[in-house]
Write a protein that holds these residues in place. Structure first.
Motif, PDB file in Angstrom:
ATOM      1  N   GLU A   1       0.841  -1.194   0.000  1.00 58.39           N
ATOM      2  CA  GLU A   1       0.000   0.000   0.000  1.00 58.39           C
ATOM      3  C   GLU A   1       0.876   1.244   0.000  1.00 58.39           C
ATOM      4  N   LEU A   2       0.365   2.313  -0.578  1.00 60.30           N
ATOM      5  CA  LEU A   2       1.129   3.557  -0.670  1.00 60.30           C
ATOM      6  C   LEU A   2       1.534   4.086   0.700  1.00 60.30           C
ATOM      7  N   GLU A   3       0.711   3.801   1.705  1.00 58.85           N
ATOM      8  CA  GLU A   3       0.963   4.340   3.037  1.00 58.85           C
ATOM      9  C   GLU A   3       2.090   3.624   3.773  1.00 58.85           C
ATOM     10  N   LYS A   4       2.557   2.476   3.237  1.00 54.90           N
ATOM     11  CA  LYS A   4       3.620   1.730   3.902  1.00 54.90           C
ATOM     12  C   LYS A   4       4.967   2.370   3.587  1.00 54.90           C
ATOM     13  N   LEU A   5       5.244   3.460   4.282  1.00 57.76           N
ATOM     14  CA  LEU A   5       6.459   4.235   4.086  1.00 57.76           C
ATOM     15  C   LEU A   5       7.179   4.422   5.414  1.00 57.76           C
ATOM     16  N   PRO A   6       8.501   4.693   5.381  1.00 57.98           N
ATOM     17  CA  PRO A   6       9.232   4.959   6.616  1.00 57.98           C
ATOM     18  C   PRO A   6       8.644   6.148   7.368  1.00 57.98           C
ATOM     19  N   GLU A   7       8.842   6.177   8.653  1.00 55.46           N
ATOM     20  CA  GLU A   7       8.326   7.260   9.486  1.00 55.46           C
ATOM     21  C   GLU A   7       8.802   8.613   8.958  1.00 55.46           C
ATOM     22  N   GLY A   8       7.882   9.551   8.904  1.00 53.42           N
ATOM     23  CA  GLY A   8       8.210  10.884   8.418  1.00 53.42           C
ATOM     24  C   GLY A   8       7.893  11.103   6.954  1.00 53.42           C
ATOM     25  N   HIS A   9       7.436  10.041   6.275  1.00 52.54           N
ATOM     26  CA  HIS A   9       7.094  10.160   4.857  1.00 52.54           C
ATOM     27  C   HIS A   9       5.613   9.851   4.650  1.00 52.54           C
ATOM     28  N   LYS A  10       5.037  10.465   3.627  1.00 55.31           N
ATOM     29  CA  LYS A  10       3.665  10.165   3.242  1.00 55.31           C
ATOM     30  C   LYS A  10       3.569  10.184   1.722  1.00 55.31           C
ATOM     31  N   PRO A  11       2.599   9.483   1.137  1.00 54.06           N
ATOM     32  CA  PRO A  11       2.493   9.432  -0.326  1.00 54.06           C
ATOM     33  C   PRO A  11       2.251  10.817  -0.910  1.00 54.06           C
ATOM     34  N   PRO A  12       2.835  11.102  -2.081  1.00 49.99           N
ATOM     35  CA  PRO A  12       2.566  12.385  -2.738  1.00 49.99           C
ATOM     36  C   PRO A  12       1.077  12.520  -3.060  1.00 49.99           C
ATOM     37  N   GLU A  13       0.574  13.717  -2.968  1.00 52.94           N
ATOM     38  CA  GLU A  13      -0.838  13.958  -3.268  1.00 52.94           C
ATOM     39  C   GLU A  13      -1.149  13.569  -4.713  1.00 52.94           C
ATOM     40  N   GLY A  14      -2.195  12.803  -4.910  1.00 47.87           N
ATOM     41  CA  GLY A  14      -2.596  12.362  -6.242  1.00 47.87           C
ATOM     42  C   GLY A  14      -1.931  11.081  -6.707  1.00 47.87           C
ATOM     43  N   ARG A  15      -1.007  10.531  -5.921  1.00 49.96           N
ATOM     44  CA  ARG A  15      -0.305   9.299  -6.307  1.00 49.96           C
ATOM     45  C   ARG A  15      -1.237   8.100  -6.167  1.00 49.96           C
ATOM     46  N   GLU A  16      -1.319   7.276  -7.212  1.00 49.28           N
ATOM     47  CA  GLU A  16      -2.090   6.031  -7.176  1.00 49.28           C
ATOM     48  C   GLU A  16      -1.221   4.818  -7.469  1.00 49.28           C
ATOM     49  N   LYS A  17      -0.166   4.987  -8.228  1.00 49.81           N
ATOM     50  CA  LYS A  17       0.721   3.908  -8.653  1.00 49.81           C
ATOM     51  C   LYS A  17       1.560   3.402  -7.477  1.00 49.81           C
ATOM     52  N   PRO A  18       1.708   2.077  -7.320  1.00 50.84           N
ATOM     53  CA  PRO A  18       2.594   1.541  -6.272  1.00 50.84           C
ATOM     54  C   PRO A  18       4.023   2.044  -6.454  1.00 50.84           C
ATOM     55  N   PHE A  19       4.838   1.920  -5.409  1.00 49.26           N
ATOM     56  CA  PHE A  19       6.192   2.471  -5.441  1.00 49.26           C
ATOM     57  C   PHE A  19       7.221   1.524  -6.055  1.00 49.26           C
ATOM     58  N   GLY A  20       6.789   0.435  -6.658  1.00 47.44           N
ATOM     59  CA  GLY A  20       7.722  -0.419  -7.385  1.00 47.44           C
ATOM     60  C   GLY A  20       8.072  -1.709  -6.681  1.00 47.44           C
ATOM     61  N   THR A  21       8.842  -2.531  -7.394  1.00 43.87           N
ATOM     62  CA  THR A  21       9.133  -3.884  -6.920  1.00 43.87           C
ATOM     63  C   THR A  21      10.067  -3.903  -5.710  1.00 43.87           C
ATOM     64  N   GLY A  22      10.962  -2.926  -5.611  1.00 45.19           N
ATOM     65  CA  GLY A  22      11.821  -2.862  -4.425  1.00 45.19           C
ATOM     66  C   GLY A  22      11.004  -2.605  -3.167  1.00 45.19           C
ATOM     67  N   HIS A  23      10.055  -1.687  -3.273  1.00 48.45           N
ATOM     68  CA  HIS A  23       9.151  -1.398  -2.160  1.00 48.45           C
ATOM     69  C   HIS A  23       8.293  -2.618  -1.837  1.00 48.45           C
ATOM     70  N   ALA A  24       7.883  -3.368  -2.851  1.00 47.77           N
ATOM     71  CA  ALA A  24       7.060  -4.563  -2.630  1.00 47.77           C
ATOM     72  C   ALA A  24       7.771  -5.563  -1.736  1.00 47.77           C
ATOM     73  N   ILE A  25       9.059  -5.795  -1.990  1.00 46.03           N
ATOM     74  CA  ILE A  25       9.814  -6.742  -1.152  1.00 46.03           C
ATOM     75  C   ILE A  25       9.923  -6.228   0.276  1.00 46.03           C
ATOM     76  N   LEU A  26      10.094  -4.932   0.443  1.00 47.77           N
ATOM     77  CA  LEU A  26      10.150  -4.365   1.797  1.00 47.77           C
ATOM     78  C   LEU A  26       8.849  -4.616   2.560  1.00 47.77           C
ATOM     79  N   CYS A  27       7.737  -4.622   1.853  1.00 44.90           N
ATOM     80  CA  CYS A  27       6.445  -4.826   2.505  1.00 44.90           C
ATOM     81  C   CYS A  27       6.319  -6.220   3.108  1.00 44.90           C
ATOM     82  N   CYS A  28       7.135  -7.180   2.653  1.00 41.80           N
ATOM     83  CA  CYS A  28       7.004  -8.539   3.187  1.00 41.80           C
ATOM     84  C   CYS A  28       8.165  -8.938   4.095  1.00 41.80           C
ATOM     85  N   LYS A  29       8.906  -7.947   4.599  1.00 38.67           N
ATOM     86  CA  LYS A  29      10.080  -8.276   5.407  1.00 38.67           C
ATOM     87  C   LYS A  29       9.728  -9.045   6.681  1.00 38.67           C
TER      88      LYS A  29
END
Length: 304
Positions: A81-109
């Motif tokens: 999900e777009l909201e799964k970001l490090p503390e202090g970060h939030k998705p850019p306004e209007g962003r719908e696209k996932p952050f990519g495959t590197g971010h996907a792997i981080l989501c399953c750590k």
């Protein structure tokens, strides 16, 4: 050593294809591409499957494949999900696209506890690829470097006549290790040639059809998670502000960075099988025909 886990990247909605292509049946029995991937991975020896999906697609995935597969092999779901970001970060306004495959792997750590392979949900890789990556993951461990692997294919065997594709063009050294990977996000087949553009078509460059390419089937130790965390933090600070609605943190680019820093080696395992994929809806019949032929040859039972 623990049995490797199969991580399946399935958070993309298949916008070019025109629907949730990951759960589109490819035979009369209703099997989808992931069914064949998981069948091949289980045959090779993998011990668990992790689906990376969007939370909104969970019910559809459970119904189409997850509930069925979980009777044969342990299954876990991770939500990109777009909201799964490090503390202090939030998705850019209007962003719908996932952050990519590197971010996907981080989501399953939190569900990774040993070596794992990564594949795309909508790609058919062939049996040899899973045997090769399983054998590597169960016979190699990190030492002075992170010891990773990938299965490579020939560019000519991965193109479609129906539009452009993204491919990682690989350079290998004399010992078969990955030297560099160049992510080309817009490659087109034109007759007996292939060309790519990096400026939305303003200029075009030819690329050899015999090029070795990454199709996003990787083998990692868990060490990759820490490196991805550092790389993703840098991406958020430096790259995302330049293209807030579309910039992505690509797994191949992250790996290339580790190679350049001398932190990792990547053994390139060349598959003997043909790759099949559904990038566009017009590609489906080719995959359906290929699956039917493989069944006729005895590669898969009618029901499984």
């Amino acid at each position: 050593m623990k049995k490797p886990t199969l991580v399946i990247l399935a958070a993309g909605m298949g916008s070019r294809y025109g629907g949730l292509k990951q759960i589109d049946p490819m035979d009369r029995q209703g099997h989808i591409i992931m069914d064949f991937s998981i069948y091949d991975a289980m045959e090779a020896g993998f011990g668990k499957v992790v689906f990376i999906i969007k939370k909104a697609n969970e019910a559809a995935f459970r119904e189409s494949i997850g509930d069925r597969v979980s009777k044969k092999i342990p299954v876990e779901y991770v939500f990109q999900e777009l909201e799964k970001l490090p503390e202090g970060h939030k998705p850019p306004e209007g962003r719908e696209k996932p952050f990519g495959t590197g971010h996907a792997i981080l989501c399953c750590k939190d569900v990774l506890d040993g070596p794992f392979a990564v594949i795309n949900a909508d790609d058919y890789y062939g049996k040899h690829a899973y045997r090769a990556i399983y054998d590597y993951l169960t016979s190699h461990e990190d030492d002075e470097k992170y010891r990773y692997a990938m299965v490579a294919y020939t560019l000519r065997n991965t193109l479609t006549d129906n539009g452009h594709v993204a491919r990682g063009i690989c350079e290998t050294d004399a010992d078969g290790f990955l030297a560099a990977i160049h992510e080309r996000t817009h490659i087109e087949k034109r007759g007996d040639k292939a060309v790519y553009t990096e400026d939305d078509g303003a200029t075009w460059h030819e690329v050899s059809l015999d090029s070795t390419v990454s199709m996003n089937i990787w083998g990692f130790s868990k060490s990759v998670v820490g490196e991805l965390e550092k790389g993703f933090a840098k991406f958020l600070e430096e790259e995302l502000p330049q293209n807030p609605l579309k910039a992505e943190y690509y797994l191949p680019i992250a790996v290339d960075g580790m190679l350049k820093e001398g932190k990792a080696s990547v053994q390139v395992l060349t598959s003997q099988d043909k790759w099949y994929g559904v990038t566009y809806k017009e590609d489906k019949q080719m995959v359906v025909d290929a699956i039917a032929k493989l069944k006729e040859q005895g590669a898969y039972p009618e029901e499984f």
